[in-house]
Write a protein that holds these residues in place. Structure first.
Motif, PDB file in Angstrom:
ATOM      1  N   VAL A  62     -86.424  21.524  19.492  1.00 15.78           N
ATOM      2  CA  VAL A  62     -87.636  21.368  18.684  1.00 15.78           C
ATOM      3  C   VAL A  62     -88.817  20.970  19.567  1.00 15.78           C
ATOM      4  O   VAL A  62     -89.937  21.489  19.411  1.00 15.78           O
ATOM      5  N   PHE A  63     -88.577  20.051  20.503  1.00 28.20           N
ATOM      6  CA  PHE A  63     -89.640  19.581  21.400  1.00 28.20           C
ATOM      7  C   PHE A  63     -90.175  20.741  22.238  1.00 28.20           C
ATOM      8  O   PHE A  63     -91.393  20.908  22.392  1.00 28.20           O
ATOM      9  N   ILE A  64     -89.274  21.552  22.793  1.00 27.22           N
ATOM     10  CA  ILE A  64     -89.683  22.684  23.628  1.00 27.22           C
ATOM     11  C   ILE A  64     -90.426  23.724  22.798  1.00 27.22           C
ATOM     12  O   ILE A  64     -91.390  24.337  23.266  1.00 27.22           O
ATOM     13  N   TRP A  65     -89.986  23.920  21.562  1.00 26.92           N
ATOM     14  CA  TRP A  65     -90.727  24.850  20.690  1.00 26.92           C
ATOM     15  C   TRP A  65     -92.178  24.388  20.556  1.00 26.92           C
ATOM     16  O   TRP A  65     -93.108  25.191  20.710  1.00 26.92           O
ATOM     17  N   GLY A  66     -92.382  23.112  20.253  1.00 24.68           N
ATOM     18  CA  GLY A  66     -93.744  22.613  20.109  1.00 24.68           C
ATOM     19  C   GLY A  66     -94.544  22.720  21.388  1.00 24.68           C
ATOM     20  O   GLY A  66     -95.720  23.105  21.379  1.00 24.68           O
ATOM     21  N   ALA A  67     -93.895  22.405  22.534  1.00 21.12           N
ATOM     22  CA  ALA A  67     -94.591  22.378  23.815  1.00 21.12           C
ATOM     23  C   ALA A  67     -94.914  23.768  24.345  1.00 21.12           C
ATOM     24  O   ALA A  67     -95.898  23.936  25.072  1.00 21.12           O
ATOM     25  N   GLY A 133     -86.069  15.169   8.671  1.00 23.44           N
ATOM     26  CA  GLY A 133     -87.288  15.976   8.737  1.00 23.44           C
ATOM     27  C   GLY A 133     -88.414  15.246   9.445  1.00 23.44           C
ATOM     28  O   GLY A 133     -89.197  15.857  10.180  1.00 23.44           O
ATOM     29  N   ILE A 134     -88.498  13.921   9.232  1.00 25.86           N
ATOM     30  CA  ILE A 134     -89.527  13.132   9.923  1.00 25.86           C
ATOM     31  C   ILE A 134     -89.274  13.136  11.420  1.00 25.86           C
ATOM     32  O   ILE A 134     -90.190  13.298  12.230  1.00 25.86           O
ATOM     33  N   VAL A 135     -88.008  12.967  11.811  1.00 26.08           N
ATOM     34  CA  VAL A 135     -87.652  12.919  13.231  1.00 26.08           C
ATOM     35  C   VAL A 135     -87.969  14.247  13.915  1.00 26.08           C
ATOM     36  O   VAL A 135     -88.618  14.282  14.972  1.00 26.08           O
ATOM     37  N   TYR A 136     -87.527  15.351  13.317  1.00 23.19           N
ATOM     38  CA  TYR A 136     -87.748  16.656  13.938  1.00 23.19           C
ATOM     39  C   TYR A 136     -89.220  17.074  13.872  1.00 23.19           C
ATOM     40  O   TYR A 136     -89.724  17.732  14.787  1.00 23.19           O
ATOM     41  N   GLY A 137     -89.900  16.703  12.790  1.00 26.04           N
ATOM     42  CA  GLY A 137     -91.329  16.980  12.720  1.00 26.04           C
ATOM     43  C   GLY A 137     -92.088  16.249  13.815  1.00 26.04           C
ATOM     44  O   GLY A 137     -92.976  16.821  14.463  1.00 26.04           O
ATOM     45  N   ALA A 138     -91.726  14.990  14.045  1.00 28.56           N
ATOM     46  CA  ALA A 138     -92.352  14.218  15.117  1.00 28.56           C
ATOM     47  C   ALA A 138     -92.052  14.839  16.470  1.00 28.56           C
ATOM     48  O   ALA A 138     -92.913  14.873  17.365  1.00 28.56           O
ATOM     49  N   ALA A 139     -90.829  15.356  16.652  1.00 27.98           N
ATOM     50  CA  ALA A 139     -90.426  15.933  17.940  1.00 27.98           C
ATOM     51  C   ALA A 139     -91.263  17.163  18.294  1.00 27.98           C
ATOM     52  O   ALA A 139     -91.741  17.299  19.429  1.00 27.98           O
ATOM     53  N   CYS A 140     -91.450  18.068  17.330  1.00 31.30           N
ATOM     54  CA  CYS A 140     -92.252  19.262  17.634  1.00 31.30           C
ATOM     55  C   CYS A 140     -93.717  18.888  17.834  1.00 31.30           C
ATOM     56  O   CYS A 140     -94.414  19.492  18.654  1.00 31.30           O
ATOM     57  N   GLY A 141     -94.191  17.867  17.113  1.00 28.00           N
ATOM     58  CA  GLY A 141     -95.563  17.403  17.304  1.00 28.00           C
ATOM     59  C   GLY A 141     -95.772  16.793  18.682  1.00 28.00           C
ATOM     60  O   GLY A 141     -96.809  16.998  19.318  1.00 28.00           O
ATOM     61  N   LEU A 142     -94.775  16.039  19.152  1.00 21.43           N
ATOM     62  CA  LEU A 142     -94.874  15.431  20.483  1.00 21.43           C
ATOM     63  C   LEU A 142     -94.893  16.498  21.572  1.00 21.43           C
ATOM     64  O   LEU A 142     -95.646  16.390  22.548  1.00 21.43           O
ATOM     65  N   HIS A 181    -100.521  14.266  16.559  1.00 23.23           N
ATOM     66  CA  HIS A 181     -99.616  15.395  16.338  1.00 23.23           C
ATOM     67  C   HIS A 181     -98.256  14.909  15.854  1.00 23.23           C
ATOM     68  O   HIS A 181     -97.636  15.543  14.997  1.00 23.23           O
ATOM     69  N   LEU A 182     -97.791  13.812  16.391  1.00 26.92           N
ATOM     70  CA  LEU A 182     -96.524  13.223  15.919  1.00 26.92           C
ATOM     71  C   LEU A 182     -96.604  12.897  14.430  1.00 26.92           C
ATOM     72  O   LEU A 182     -95.726  13.272  13.646  1.00 26.92           O
ATOM     73  N   THR A 183     -97.652  12.183  14.050  1.00 24.65           N
ATOM     74  CA  THR A 183     -97.782  11.719  12.665  1.00 24.65           C
ATOM     75  C   THR A 183     -97.964  12.884  11.698  1.00 24.65           C
ATOM     76  O   THR A 183     -97.275  12.967  10.670  1.00 24.65           O
ATOM     77  N   ALA A 184     -98.875  13.797  12.012  1.00 25.80           N
ATOM     78  CA  ALA A 184     -99.144  14.912  11.103  1.00 25.80           C
ATOM     79  C   ALA A 184     -97.915  15.791  10.919  1.00 25.80           C
ATOM     80  O   ALA A 184     -97.549  16.144   9.786  1.00 25.80           O
TER      81      ALA A 184
END
Length: 333
Positions: A62-67, A133-142, A181-184
């Motif tokens: 998820v993090f790599i997808w966001g980055a 969902g909060i954890v993974y949402g934060a991960a892609c935002g980070l 981005h993490l929060t949103a």
């Protein structure tokens, strides 16, 4: 966790562009200052969940997808949206900049960041509790925020001030924009997990997506105004958003009532796990003071209004309201 061929191509192209623009040393410095804190934030978010923590393999995906992918799609769609705005604004560059920042970018970026929660089947299969969902949402935002920090840190204006300019820009964004981005994204992720875990209507995803867009738009409006006081308040609000997300994860994790036995990752010993969890949470609630919530296997009818107001963080809400009022006063007066 695998980085796809397309993602490797994007990584190579972005890296070469950054090095050509700012030099190798500035690129390495910006990367370390951006992704180092992002990893620590992600670890903090993951550890907020005390039971059934999310696997690092899924979080990295998820993090790599966001980055990588999220930033790539956002660059394309933001450029396209900005071009459309430019054409319909009478070729007004200043107006295009403002409208792209406060309208186009929030809509685009809050859409592309959490797409991986639907697209990747392994990640989607890990979302079996609402707090996931909060954890993974934060991960892609980070991930998205970390790469965006490099984009701004290696911009022409920052590079012209030397390595000190790069450090200042990246450091400021590390305690502000990356947390935005993490929060949103965590809000959108929360809506997605309610849709996947609780089986609620897809409108719940749309609702939290629009909330994420609103938060992002308000933040970008503050950035466009450029007031030092707004900058300080934005940083405090971003840090508060991080703590709010962590606290909400803990609350949902401790409630335990959102764990669906049909969704448990392990297919062996499922019934034993559920019985042990029931006994654990029943004992925990029996040892709590009388004003705490009832055990998860006792039902209690609440009106929709009482449930809604019970979950409101009033300090966070009032802080956000005053922040928006301050922004509006700067625009109007």
């Amino acid at each position: 966790m695998e980085i796809t061929r397309g993602q490797w191509i994007i990584i190579i192209l972005l890296s070469l562009t950054f090095i050509a623009t700012a030099g190798f040393i500035a690129f390495v410095l910006a990367t370390v200052l951006s992704f180092g804190p992002a990893y620590l934030y992600l670890k903090s978010i993951r550890n907020a969940e005390e039971t059934d923590r999310e696997p690092w393999s899924a979080l990295r995906t998820v993090f790599i997808w966001g980055a990588v992918s999220g930033v790539f799609y956002a660059l394309i769609l933001n450029s396209l949206g900005g071009s459309i705005v430019f054409l319909y604004s009478g070729s007004d560059a200043d107006l295009t900049f403002v409208l792209t920042a406060i309208i186009v970018a929030p809509i685009v970026e809050e859409f592309v960041k959490p797409l991986v929660l639907f697209r990747n089947t392994s990640v989607k299969g890990e979302i079996d509790e609402v707090e996931d969902g909060i954890v993974y949402g934060a991960a892609c935002g980070l991930g998205f925020g970390a790469t965006e920090n490099i984009l701004y840190g290696l911009s022409e204006g920052a590079v012209s001030s030397g390595l000190l300019g790069v450090i200042i820009i990246v450091a400021l964004r590390t305690v502000s924009s990356i947390l935005l981005h993490l929060t949103a994204s965590s809000f959108t992720g929360y809506g997605i997990s309610q849709y996947l875990v609780k089986g609620e209507s897809f409108t719940v995803v749309v609702k939290y997506y629009l909330l994420a867009v609103f938060i992002h738009a308000a933040w970008n409006t503050a950035a466009v105004l450029g007031s030092p006081l707004i900058l300080i308040f934005s940083i405090l609000l971003a840090i508060g958003g991080l703590e709010f997300s962590k606290r909400r994860i803990r609350e949902l994790d401790l409630e335990g009532s959102n764990i669906s036995p049909q969704s448990l990752r392990s297919t062996e010993g499922r019934e034993d796990w559920w019985n042990e969890s029931r006994d654990k949470w029943s004992n925990k609630t029996q040892n709590q003071p009388s004003n705490t919530a009832s055990p998860i296997f006792e039902s209690e009818m609440d009106s929709p209004a009482s449930s809604m107001f019970r979950d409101v963080d009033w300090r966070q809400a009032l802080g956000g309201a005053f922040f928006l009022l301050y922004i509006l006063s700067g625009i109007i007066f």
